[in-house]
Design a protein around this motif. Structure first.
Motif, PDB file in Angstrom:
ATOM      1  N   MET A   1       0.830  -1.201   0.000  1.00 46.30           N
ATOM      2  CA  MET A   1       0.000   0.000   0.000  1.00 46.30           C
ATOM      3  C   MET A   1       0.865   1.251   0.000  1.00 46.30           C
ATOM      4  O   MET A   1       0.709   2.147  -0.813  1.00 46.30           O
ATOM      5  CB  MET A   1      -0.898  -0.025   1.248  1.00 46.30           C
ATOM      6  CG  MET A   1      -2.135   0.865   1.118  1.00 46.30           C
ATOM      7  SD  MET A   1      -3.144   0.395  -0.317  1.00 46.30           S
ATOM      8  CE  MET A   1      -4.124   1.850  -0.496  1.00 46.30           C
ATOM      9  N   LYS A   2       1.819   1.283   0.905  1.00 42.28           N
ATOM     10  CA  LYS A   2       2.716   2.418   1.009  1.00 42.28           C
ATOM     11  C   LYS A   2       3.485   2.600  -0.299  1.00 42.28           C
ATOM     12  O   LYS A   2       3.654   3.700  -0.800  1.00 42.28           O
ATOM     13  CB  LYS A   2       3.701   2.192   2.163  1.00 42.28           C
ATOM     14  CG  LYS A   2       3.802   3.408   3.050  1.00 42.28           C
ATOM     15  CD  LYS A   2       4.765   3.126   4.174  1.00 42.28           C
ATOM     16  CE  LYS A   2       4.882   4.354   5.061  1.00 42.28           C
ATOM     17  NZ  LYS A   2       5.821   4.128   6.160  1.00 42.28           N
ATOM     18  N   ASP A   3       3.931   1.438  -0.855  1.00 39.27           N
ATOM     19  CA  ASP A   3       4.693   1.483  -2.101  1.00 39.27           C
ATOM     20  C   ASP A   3       3.911   2.137  -3.215  1.00 39.27           C
ATOM     21  O   ASP A   3       4.432   2.942  -3.981  1.00 39.27           O
ATOM     22  CB  ASP A   3       5.069   0.055  -2.551  1.00 39.27           C
ATOM     23  CG  ASP A   3       6.292  -0.400  -1.786  1.00 39.27           C
ATOM     24  OD1 ASP A   3       6.818   0.422  -1.009  1.00 39.27           O
ATOM     25  OD2 ASP A   3       6.703  -1.550  -1.970  1.00 39.27           O
ATOM     26  N   SER A   4       2.654   1.768  -3.310  1.00 43.18           N
ATOM     27  CA  SER A   4       1.871   2.290  -4.436  1.00 43.18           C
ATOM     28  C   SER A   4       1.659   3.801  -4.304  1.00 43.18           C
ATOM     29  O   SER A   4       1.627   4.512  -5.293  1.00 43.18           O
ATOM     30  CB  SER A   4       0.533   1.571  -4.544  1.00 43.18           C
ATOM     31  OG  SER A   4      -0.345   2.045  -3.559  1.00 43.18           O
TER      32      SER A   4
ATOM     33  N   LEU B   1       3.802   5.833  -2.949  1.00 40.58           N
ATOM     34  CA  LEU B   1       5.095   6.375  -3.360  1.00 40.58           C
ATOM     35  C   LEU B   1       5.213   6.372  -4.869  1.00 40.58           C
ATOM     36  O   LEU B   1       5.611   7.357  -5.487  1.00 40.58           O
ATOM     37  CB  LEU B   1       6.212   5.520  -2.734  1.00 40.58           C
ATOM     38  CG  LEU B   1       7.608   6.152  -2.851  1.00 40.58           C
ATOM     39  CD1 LEU B   1       7.702   7.378  -1.969  1.00 40.58           C
ATOM     40  CD2 LEU B   1       8.677   5.136  -2.497  1.00 40.58           C
ATOM     41  N   PHE B   2       4.817   5.242  -5.452  1.00 38.06           N
ATOM     42  CA  PHE B   2       4.894   5.096  -6.902  1.00 38.06           C
ATOM     43  C   PHE B   2       4.058   6.181  -7.575  1.00 38.06           C
ATOM     44  O   PHE B   2       4.489   6.834  -8.525  1.00 38.06           O
ATOM     45  CB  PHE B   2       4.380   3.709  -7.293  1.00 38.06           C
ATOM     46  CG  PHE B   2       4.358   3.501  -8.775  1.00 38.06           C
ATOM     47  CD1 PHE B   2       5.530   3.266  -9.482  1.00 38.06           C
ATOM     48  CD2 PHE B   2       3.152   3.543  -9.475  1.00 38.06           C
ATOM     49  CE1 PHE B   2       5.499   3.089 -10.838  1.00 38.06           C
ATOM     50  CE2 PHE B   2       3.127   3.372 -10.846  1.00 38.06           C
ATOM     51  CZ  PHE B   2       4.295   3.133 -11.526  1.00 38.06           C
ATOM     52  N   TYR B   3       2.874   6.391  -7.019  1.00 40.74           N
ATOM     53  CA  TYR B   3       1.971   7.393  -7.570  1.00 40.74           C
ATOM     54  C   TYR B   3       2.623   8.770  -7.519  1.00 40.74           C
ATOM     55  O   TYR B   3       2.574   9.550  -8.455  1.00 40.74           O
ATOM     56  CB  TYR B   3       0.661   7.373  -6.783  1.00 40.74           C
ATOM     57  CG  TYR B   3      -0.351   8.346  -7.308  1.00 40.74           C
ATOM     58  CD1 TYR B   3      -1.003   8.118  -8.529  1.00 40.74           C
ATOM     59  CD2 TYR B   3      -0.669   9.505  -6.604  1.00 40.74           C
ATOM     60  CE1 TYR B   3      -1.919   9.016  -9.020  1.00 40.74           C
ATOM     61  CE2 TYR B   3      -1.588  10.405  -7.087  1.00 40.74           C
ATOM     62  CZ  TYR B   3      -2.215  10.158  -8.287  1.00 40.74           C
ATOM     63  OH  TYR B   3      -3.119  11.044  -8.773  1.00 40.74           O
ATOM     64  N   LYS B   4       3.253   9.024  -6.365  1.00 41.51           N
ATOM     65  CA  LYS B   4       3.902  10.330  -6.180  1.00 41.51           C
ATOM     66  C   LYS B   4       5.026  10.521  -7.197  1.00 41.51           C
ATOM     67  O   LYS B   4       5.133  11.577  -7.825  1.00 41.51           O
ATOM     68  CB  LYS B   4       4.481  10.421  -4.762  1.00 41.51           C
ATOM     69  CG  LYS B   4       3.621  11.259  -3.847  1.00 41.51           C
ATOM     70  CD  LYS B   4       4.343  11.536  -2.563  1.00 41.51           C
ATOM     71  CE  LYS B   4       3.492  12.409  -1.671  1.00 41.51           C
ATOM     72  NZ  LYS B   4       3.970  12.385  -0.281  1.00 41.51           N
ATOM     73  N   ILE B   5       5.849   9.466  -7.331  1.00 38.28           N
ATOM     74  CA  ILE B   5       6.980   9.573  -8.267  1.00 38.28           C
ATOM     75  C   ILE B   5       6.482   9.815  -9.678  1.00 38.28           C
ATOM     76  O   ILE B   5       6.976  10.668 -10.403  1.00 38.28           O
ATOM     77  CB  ILE B   5       7.851   8.295  -8.208  1.00 38.28           C
ATOM     78  CG1 ILE B   5       8.618   8.271  -6.893  1.00 38.28           C
ATOM     79  CG2 ILE B   5       8.833   8.258  -9.392  1.00 38.28           C
ATOM     80  CD1 ILE B   5       9.409   7.021  -6.670  1.00 38.28           C
ATOM     81  N   GLU B   6       5.429   9.077 -10.031  1.00 38.93           N
ATOM     82  CA  GLU B   6       4.896   9.222 -11.375  1.00 38.93           C
ATOM     83  C   GLU B   6       4.421  10.653 -11.587  1.00 38.93           C
ATOM     84  O   GLU B   6       4.628  11.260 -12.634  1.00 38.93           O
ATOM     85  CB  GLU B   6       3.732   8.242 -11.572  1.00 38.93           C
ATOM     86  CG  GLU B   6       3.425   8.040 -13.038  1.00 38.93           C
ATOM     87  CD  GLU B   6       2.090   7.370 -13.254  1.00 38.93           C
ATOM     88  OE1 GLU B   6       2.011   6.153 -13.051  1.00 38.93           O
ATOM     89  OE2 GLU B   6       1.115   8.070 -13.591  1.00 38.93           O
ATOM     90  N   LYS B   7       3.801  11.197 -10.551  1.00 40.00           N
ATOM     91  CA  LYS B   7       3.284  12.547 -10.653  1.00 40.00           C
ATOM     92  C   LYS B   7       4.429  13.547 -10.848  1.00 40.00           C
ATOM     93  O   LYS B   7       4.365  14.426 -11.709  1.00 40.00           O
ATOM     94  CB  LYS B   7       2.513  12.898  -9.376  1.00 40.00           C
ATOM     95  CG  LYS B   7       1.423  13.920  -9.648  1.00 40.00           C
ATOM     96  CD  LYS B   7       0.557  14.139  -8.437  1.00 40.00           C
ATOM     97  CE  LYS B   7      -0.297  15.365  -8.669  1.00 40.00           C
ATOM     98  NZ  LYS B   7      -1.015  15.749  -7.464  1.00 40.00           N
ATOM     99  N   ILE B   8       5.480  13.349 -10.061  1.00 39.53           N
ATOM    100  CA  ILE B   8       6.610  14.270 -10.172  1.00 39.53           C
ATOM    101  C   ILE B   8       7.260  14.152 -11.539  1.00 39.53           C
ATOM    102  O   ILE B   8       7.580  15.136 -12.182  1.00 39.53           O
ATOM    103  CB  ILE B   8       7.644  13.986  -9.051  1.00 39.53           C
ATOM    104  CG1 ILE B   8       7.050  14.415  -7.711  1.00 39.53           C
ATOM    105  CG2 ILE B   8       8.954  14.720  -9.312  1.00 39.53           C
ATOM    106  CD1 ILE B   8       7.858  13.984  -6.523  1.00 39.53           C
ATOM    107  N   LEU B   9       7.401  12.887 -12.000  1.00 40.03           N
ATOM    108  CA  LEU B   9       8.016  12.685 -13.313  1.00 40.03           C
ATOM    109  C   LEU B   9       7.196  13.369 -14.401  1.00 40.03           C
ATOM    110  O   LEU B   9       7.729  14.034 -15.278  1.00 40.03           O
ATOM    111  CB  LEU B   9       8.143  11.185 -13.613  1.00 40.03           C
ATOM    112  CG  LEU B   9       9.348  10.506 -12.978  1.00 40.03           C
ATOM    113  CD1 LEU B   9       9.359   9.018 -13.321  1.00 40.03           C
ATOM    114  CD2 LEU B   9      10.650  11.146 -13.416  1.00 40.03           C
TER     115      LEU B   9
END
Lengths: 296, 283, 437
Positions: free
Chosen positions: B1-4, B6-14
């Motif tokens: 859950m936490k990973d996803s 984070l993943f979402y955040k990274i994708e957003k920043i990218l």
């Protein structure tokens, strides 16, 4: 009585176009008529006498003037690039800015700078960028290790036309950008919210809502892009003068050179009419296609 | 859950970086010529093409003063503002009236008239310059402000009608219907409902026409001969001779002429965005 | 409500302002004195100063009205000719054919009488080549009454310029510029080896190509044969013409041209030469003023194009730079002529030459002009110009000739191919001209 009411209503509707029609009748009809009249005469623009030649100018242009057709081809090439690349760029930028991205206000101002810029500055800058001996582009290519493709971009038959087209597109995307931005504003935000509730992602919203509703605006921008190839004259004069050979000649440069360079006003008018017909046909095709898409 | 998350955040920043990288790249290409123009305006004729730095070591601020006085910009400036205002107001009013009729009203010959206007956009008029002069001569409008203004209003109409018609057609009809039920006449609907709703499109028409009029000089050269009637572009002619071009003064002059049009754009582009909310309030 | 009132007030004020503004300027004030139309933006200041002096001396006001760029000026003059509203004095841009039309349409005064008065005193002050451009001989192909129809105010010619500093850097003697084609090629190769671009010129403006080519045509085949070609008696496929075309092939293949010359605007070419980025330039005498502004320290000399053959003399393209015509319908014709006479006297010509760095049309004012201008001026007698030949080539042939040379330079086509293409255009024009008659 009903007929009278109807007549009154229609008359009232005419009042709306009356000012525009009046202007048109006073200021456009005579020059228009004159151009059509001149196209069947041989006239050098100065002498009080002209010689009637019938349709021979048209025959000459259509069948015995290969450079005219080359110039039409060049114009079509530039317009095609503008229709695809320039308008896609304009749409993508309009979408990004419309999404309320940070700094959107600043981008909105910046993207319209190229059309505002004076043609003189545009010519000077791009002549410098494309120069073979000390140009910016060659400098950048060298830095990237691509020294092999360095050249005088505006002077070689293979690259001249595309180089000019790139300047034209760079200069023109700002127009498309603001029209599309205005067009995006007209799409009700509720539609997006409803779609979001239905679980649609961004891509689906773009395809299902934005693009279909933007079609009339796309048509508008495309037709304006087609007309934009009439404005390319100053750019050609500032960069290549139509050369090398005939590689960057476009219809407008041909028209002006036969009018002022060769003082054949009648011939130039005939070229103008033919060019107008080509533009009209291209625009009509655009309108037709969009109507068909709308019906589907 | 936490990973996803984070993943979402990274994708957003990218995604954010990607968007801005692209936008900034395009912006740089748009701003560069402007900066070059400014820096050239601050150089001398001898250094303008030899000193390639964007920030000249000895900026010649006096160039702006020289350009203003040598170009005689005072009267031209006033003329250009006047021409731009009148032409833009004329085009917006006349074109929006006609465009509204073409989009919403019925009358015989509607399509023919519309295509007639559209056709004026298509035909480049090579012989028309002289014809126009002859026509204005007959109307006693050569060398008058009125003639210059009317010709330009006429020139802007076709594009204005075409553009506004597209936007009027896309507007929802319910607001107009509501107004009609409230007892509004045709003109009232156009004035109170359609026009405010079309603000973004009108802003676009204003921007296009203002730019065209502001940069116009061919017609001015043809129709006007009194120096006191000439627009701003006439002032710039002084610096670009058939043989000698005084680049720094020319650039300084262009900078001066470009400022008002940029300001106009900055003001007008707000309406492109603000249109929808203003329309909603009216409704 | 108050907001609305303010709004209404503003609109009302604006409208009345417009109406008042338009109304008060409707009547354009009729210009007193003599009106002169010209396109020479860079001389506006000098002209205005002269006008002031003239008004003080003779109490006649001269209005110099400037219309630029030249394309706009051309159309203005044409439009004014259509409506009989030409000013007292004006200039005509373009080929001699256009000039002839203005005369035949009854707009230009024949000044032969004034020129010849008092034993040709006025005529005698000009370079003869400058007058030739304004002269129509009897039996000219345009059917114009023979006479002199214009007053030259300056002269110009186009030569080869070389940068002395770059010459030295390449190990060449800066006091011995090349005088033959072979020497030119040798110098070019040496410069190229030193990493210096060789020749720059604005060959994107095709008339400069035309100048270069016609210089060599005169040198290779002589004036008679060039005229015969234009008349249609010698084809462009003649070996001598192929040789003219081949010059361009040679300098292009040996890479003796700065990059991009084929499509270069002359103002760019001038920047390049002024900033010492090329050793040679092919440019007109007006360049003195341009280079002076861009690089006052530029050390250069002017030479005639290096000759390729000893059979015939090398021609230099030149003649009248700009001329003024007097409106035949002007009520102030006498005054206008008087003003032009004044404008071409030594004092005024020296003033113009000094303030605008153009070559004066008055040959007696040469002693007082800058040395580099004198280097141009001393070749005035060798100049030639399409306007002084007894026949004129068809504009379409000229275009295909020059555009063809561009294609030779880019390596797209061979001299032989271009010769054939040009001759094809020529044949067609001759045929359609015969049909007309």
């Amino acid at each position: 009585m009903v007929a009278k009411e109807r007549f009154k209503a229609i008359f009232g509707n005419y009042l709306f176009i009356l000012p525009a029609l009046g202007m048109f009748l006073i200021f456009s009809v005579y020059p228009f008529f004159k151009v059509f009249q001149l196209s069947v005469f041989q006239w050098d623009g100065i002498m009080p006498t002209m010689k009637f030649v019938g349709l021979s100018h048209f025959k000459d242009i259509l069948f015995r003037n290969p450079t005219w057709w080359q110039s039409v081809g060049n114009g079509a090439y530039i317009t095609f690039l503008a229709l695809t690349f320039q308008n896609c760029l304009a749409f993508v930028l309009a979408l990004l800015v419309d999404r309320g991205i940070k700094g959107g206000k600043i981008y909105r101002v910046i993207f319209y700078l190229p059309p505002i810029l004076s043609g003189i500055v545009v010519g000077l800058i791009w002549n410098w960028i494309y120069n073979g001996d000390y140009g910016l582009l060659n400098y950048a290519l060298k830095a990237l290790g691509l020294a092999g493709i360095q050249r005088a971009w505006l002077a070689e038959p293979k690259t001249a036309l595309t180089s000019v087209a790139i300047i034209h597109m760079w200069r023109g995307f700002g127009w498309g950008f603001i029209i599309m931005l205005a067009g995006l504003q007209n799409i009700p935000r509720e539609l997006y919210e409803a779609a979001k509730v239905d679980g649609a992602n961004k891509w689906q919203m773009l395809r299902r809502i934005t693009v279909p509703l933007m079609i009339p605006v796309f048509v508008l921008v495309s037709i304006l892009t087609i007309l934009g190839c009439m404005q390319i004259y100053a750019l050609i004069v500032a960069t290549t003068g139509g050369g090398p050979g005939y590689h960057t000649e476009v219809p407008v440069t041909r028209i002006i050179s036969s009018m002022l360079g060769q003082s054949q006003f009648g011939y130039a008018c005939a070229m103008g009419i033919l060019f107008g017909l080509i533009l009209l046909t291209a625009s009509m095709i655009q309108l037709r296609i969009s109507r068909r898409i709308k019906q589907e | 859950m936490k990973d996803s998350v984070l993943f979402y955040k990274i994708e957003k920043i990218l995604g954010w970086i990607r968007d801005h990288f692209f936008l900034i790249l395009v912006s740089l290409s748009c701003v560069f010529p402007l900066v070059w123009m400014l820096s050239s305006a601050l150089k001398t004729q001898a250094t303008v093409f030899s000193d390639m730095s964007l920030f000249p070591a000895h900026p010649q601020w006096g160039n702006f003063y020289l350009a203003w006085t040598k170009g005689g910009f005072g009267i031209y400036f006033f003329n250009s503002i006047f021409y731009t205002l009148t032409v833009v107001i004329g085009v917006v009013f006349i074109a929006s009236l006609a465009a509204y009729a073409f989009a919403r009203l019925e009358f015989p010959g509607k399509n023919i008239f519309f295509y007639l206007f559209l056709a004026t956009l298509m035909i480049p008029l090579p012989g028309a310059f002289i014809a126009l002069y002859v026509l204005l001569m007959k109307l006693h409008l050569v060398n008058t402000r009125l003639g210059y203004i009317l010709i330009q209003i006429n020139g802007g109409l076709a594009l204005g009608i075409f553009l506004l018609k597209t936007f009027f057609e896309r507007m929802p009809r319910d607001l107009e219907d509501a107004a009609r039920i409230d007892g509004c006449g045709k003109f009232g609907i156009y004035w109170r409902v359609a026009l405010p709703l079309a603000k973004p499109a009108i802003a676009v028409v204003v921007i296009f026409n203002a730019l065209t009029v502001w940069n116009e000089y061919l017609l001015a050269m043809l129709l006007l001969s009194n120096k006191s009637l000439m627009p701003l572009q006439r002032g710039l002619m002084i610096f670009q001779g058939a043989h000698v071009t005084q680049y720094p003064l020319l650039m300084a002059g262009i900078t001066i002429t470009v400022i008002p049009i940029v300001l106009m754009y900055i003001v007008m582009q707000k309406y492109i965005i603000a249109g929808i909310t203003a329309g909603a309030v009216t409704g | 409500m108050t907001k609305r009132a303010v709004c209404m007030f503003c609109v009302g004020a604006f409208l009345s302002c417009i109406i008042g503004f338009i109304g008060c300027t409707r009547k354009a004030e009729k210009a007193t004195g003599i009106t002169v139309w010209h396109w020479m933006t860079d001389r506006q200041d000098a002209f205005n100063q002269l006008a002031e002096i003239y008004e003080k001396e003779k109490d006649i006001k001269i209005n110099f009205e400037l219309y630029a760029p030249s394309g706009a000026y051309t159309q203005k003059v044409m439009a004014a000719a259509q409506t009989n509203t030409l000013p007292d004095i004006f200039g005509i841009l373009g080929e001699k054919r256009i000039f002839a039309s203005f005369i035949k349409a009854g707009h230009v005064a024949d000044l032969t009488e004034e020129m010849d008065a008092r034993d040709g005193k006025w005529r005698g002050i000009f370079f003869s080549k400058a007058l030739d451009v304004n002269r129509f001989l009897s039996g000219n192909q345009f059917g114009v009454e023979p006479g002199i129809y214009g007053v030259p105010i300056d002269v110009t010619n186009i030569q080869v310029l070389y940068n002395k500093a770059l010459f030295r850097r390449a190990g060449l003697d800066s006091n011995r510029p090349p005088s033959t084609w072979k020497e030119f090629i040798r110098a070019g190769e040496k410069l190229k080896a030193a990493g210096i671009p060789v020749l720059v010129s604005g060959w994107g403006e095709i008339w400069l190509i035309d100048c270069f080519a016609s210089n060599y045509a005169f040198n290779i085949m002589g004036k008679e044969k060039v005229v015969a070609t234009i008349r249609g008696d010698v084809p462009y496929t003649d070996p001598d013409w192929i040789r003219v075309f081949s010059i361009f092939k040679e300098i292009s293949e040996k890479e003796l041209l700065a990059q991009g010359v084929v499509t270069m605007v002359n103002k760019t070419a001038e920047q390049i030469f002024a900033n010492e980025r090329a050793a040679f330039a092919f440019n007109g005498s007006w360049c003195v003023n341009v280079y002076k502004g861009m690089n006052p320290a530029l050390e250069y000399g002017a030479i005639p194009p290096p000759k390729i053959s000893d059979k015939y003399p090398m021609a230099i393209w030149g003649g009248a730079g700009s001329s003024f015509m007097v409106n035949v319908k002007s009520e102030k014709r006498e005054n206008a002529v008087e003003f032009l006479r004044w404008l071409t006297t030594k004092k005024q010509q020296v003033f113009l030459a000094k303030s605008t760095q153009n070559l004066p049309s008055n040959k007696y004012s040469l002693a007082e002009i800058p040395p580099i201008l004198a280097e141009f001026a001393d070749d005035m007698d060798r100049t030639t110009h399409p306007g002084i030949l007894p026949v004129a080539e068809f504009p379409r042939v000229i275009e295909s000739f020059n555009k063809g040379i561009q294609s030779i330079i880019t390596g797209e086509k061979t001299p032989e191919q271009i010769a054939k293409e040009v001759q094809k255009v020529k044949d067609r024009e001759i045929k359609s001209q015969r049909l007309e008659r």
